[in-house]
Design an enzyme around this catalytic site. Structure first.
Site, PDB file in Angstrom:
ATOM      1  N   HIS A 234       0.847  -1.223   0.051  1.00  0.00           N
ATOM      2  CA  HIS A 234       0.057   0.031  -0.018  1.00  0.00           C
ATOM      3  C   HIS A 234       0.776   1.280   0.014  1.00  0.00           C
ATOM      4  CE1 HIS A 234       1.252  -0.451   4.385  1.00  0.00           C
ATOM      5  NE2 HIS A 234       0.897   0.927   4.325  1.00  0.00           N
ATOM      6  N   ASP A 236       0.772   5.304   2.200  1.00  0.00           N
ATOM      7  CA  ASP A 236       0.065   5.970   2.955  1.00  0.00           C
ATOM      8  C   ASP A 236      -0.476   7.320   2.383  1.00  0.00           C
ATOM      9  OD1 ASP A 236       1.325   4.006   4.571  1.00  0.00           O
ATOM     10  OD2 ASP A 236       2.952   5.197   5.482  1.00  0.00           O
ATOM     11  N   HIS A 291       4.715   0.259   0.090  1.00  0.00           N
ATOM     12  CA  HIS A 291       5.623  -0.713   0.905  1.00  0.00           C
ATOM     13  C   HIS A 291       4.681  -1.648   1.746  1.00  0.00           C
ATOM     14  CE1 HIS A 291       3.664   2.681   2.968  1.00  0.00           C
ATOM     15  NE2 HIS A 291       3.591   2.202   4.154  1.00  0.00           N
ATOM     16  N   ARG A 301       7.661  -8.812  16.093  1.00  0.00           N
ATOM     17  CA  ARG A 301       7.737  -7.673  15.553  1.00  0.00           C
ATOM     18  C   ARG A 301       6.768  -6.398  16.010  1.00  0.00           C
ATOM     19  NH1 ARG A 301       7.252  -4.837  10.726  1.00  0.00           N
ATOM     20  NH2 ARG A 301       8.774  -3.116  10.362  1.00  0.00           N
TER      21      ARG A 301
HETATM   22  O1  LIG Z   1       5.302  -2.246  10.050  1.00  0.00           O
HETATM   23  C1  LIG Z   1       5.719  -1.657   9.041  1.00  0.00           C
HETATM   24  O2  LIG Z   1       7.113  -1.783   8.822  1.00  0.00           O
HETATM   25  C2  LIG Z   1       4.864  -0.936   8.146  1.00  0.00           C
HETATM   26  C3  LIG Z   1       3.571  -0.368   8.852  1.00  0.00           C
HETATM   27  C4  LIG Z   1       2.984   0.664   7.792  1.00  0.00           C
HETATM   28  O3  LIG Z   1       3.129   0.472   6.669  1.00  0.00           O
HETATM   29  C5  LIG Z   1       1.557   1.301   8.082  1.00  0.00           C
HETATM   30  O4  LIG Z   1       1.315   1.210   9.350  1.00  0.00           O
HETATM   31  O5  LIG Z   1       1.223   2.146   7.416  1.00  0.00           O
HETATM   32 FE   LIG Z   2       2.166   1.947   5.662  1.00  0.00          FE
END
Ligand SMILES: O=C(O)CCC(=O)C(=O)O
Ligand SMILES: [Fe+2]
Length: 375
Positions: A234, A236, A291, A301
């Protein structure tokens, strides 16, 4: 009466009822519902030969003057993402946020559900909203903070809520000022000054004209990480996102539309990503970072994303100076709330759906899959 639509009302017209995950820690085998079918729109992930080993996301030392601004500009034009060190956010604050995030997700499921997000709400505990756009479930859970988390934190920690409220407020303040600093460095590289961004406030500090969302993510240990996905591909919707992932691998960014690159953790570093609104503001010059987050079999994690965007009512449009005969106006004027409403329906097709003309070459089009190899 205030008629400006609120960020928290984004899903009122488009409620999404996403059931929460069972306790993921309890699975010894990957259930079929989590066996990720590679979406056909992006290359696949960890085990894919397209995961690049040689390319690495730029690492920028913010105290490296006079080079840092130029390095930031370059990184955002070519990657849409970089990692930053010497950013000025105290490491002790990052550590405290990490412990708090772990404490939150370590609460028993029924307890976390006391602060569950409602189908038409934005804030609270639940599965990622983007879950509805993918055929299989994601190996993660999240908690979203918009404005004051007081009500939710009172439910989670009846005795300790105020210390956690103070902590998230301090985090928001630090991240907000870092975002303001980074945005001016990034815009300065394009020849943009405060006069060109009239909504930034009289002293350009964005204080009264921006809004933020904090997204806490948790990715439990996964029995079969090569078949599972933590968070699907996606972009942001923010102007800028600052992600803290500490020392845990998982974030991957799409490079030149055709291969995933792991953002290798660097001690104390923060990951800075261009969101769709900065892409719009710069008339496509800075790339909105595509990403995803992958999972692993050895270590739980967590990540903490800070989404920095304009206040409700602030209208974003490409900065005049960045519209030229060779780079025509790519996007219309839009508020964060309007954009999020569209994104709730169109997801990764939102940018192209509002685009006014074909992008010049070099603008990453997340819907142009002609170059993308599907795993
Ligand atoms: O956890 C991650 O590395 C990415 C999180 C992410 O892309 C988001 O919360 O929009
Ligand atoms: Fe994100």
């Amino acid at each position: 009466m205030n008629t400006i639509p609120k960020l928290t009302d984004v899903y009122k017209t488009h409620p999404l009822d996403i059931p929460t995950n069972k306790n993921l820690d309890s699975f010894e085998q990957l259930p079929d519902t989590y066996d990720w079918i590679q979406p056909d729109s992006f290359p696949s992930s960890l085990t894919d030969p397209n995961v690049s080993l040689s390319d690495s996301v730029p690492l920028i030392d913010l105290s490296d003057l006079p080079n840092a601004p130029h390095l930031i500009g370059n990184a955002l034009k070519t990657w849409g993402v970089f990692q930053v060190i010497n950013h000025g956010v105290p490491i002790s604050l990052l550590n405290s946020m990490e412990s708090f995030t772990n404490a939150l997700f370590d609460l028993p499921s029924p307890h976390k559900l006391k602060a569950a997000r409602t189908p038409d709400g934005v804030a609270g505990y639940g599965l990622p909203r983007i879950s509805t756009f993918f055929p299989k479930r994601m190996w993660s859970e999240g908690f979203t903070i918009v404005g004051s988390p007081l009500e939710h934190f009172q439910k989670l920690w009846p005795d300790e809520y105020s210390k956690y409220c103070d902590l998230t407020e301090e985090y928001s303040r630090e991240m907000g000022s870092l975002c303001g600093r980074l945005i001016w460095l990034a815009l300065g590289e394009l020849g943009i000054t405060q006069e060109d961004v009239n909504w930034a406030g009289s002293n350009g500090d964005f204080k009264t004209s921006t809004n933020a969302v904090i997204q806490l993510n948790s990715y439990p240990i996964c029995p079969d990480p090569d078949r599972a996905m933590g968070l699907g591909a996606h972009t942001d919707s923010s102007l800028l996102t600052i992600l803290y992932q500490n020392n845990s691998r998982g974030l991957q960014v799409l490079r030149e539309g055709n291969r995933w690159v792991m953002v290798e953790p660097v001690n104390g570093a923060l990951v800075v990503q261009v969101g769709d609104l900065l892409h719009i503001l710069t008339n496509g010059l800075y790339l909105s970072s595509v990403h995803q987050a992958v999972v692993n079999q050895t270590q739980k994690r967590i990540s903490i994303a800070y989404f920095f965007g304009p206040s409700e009512g602030v209208e974003i449009s490409p900065i005049n100076k960045l519209v030229t005969p060779t780079r025509p106006l790519l996007y219309p004027t839009i508020t964060w709330t309007e954009y999020l409403r569209k994104k709730a329906k169109l997801f990764n097709n939102t940018l192209s759906s509002i685009r006014l003309c074909a992008p010049p070459s070099g603008v990453l089009d997340i819907n142009d899959h002609s170059e993308v190899k599907v795993g």
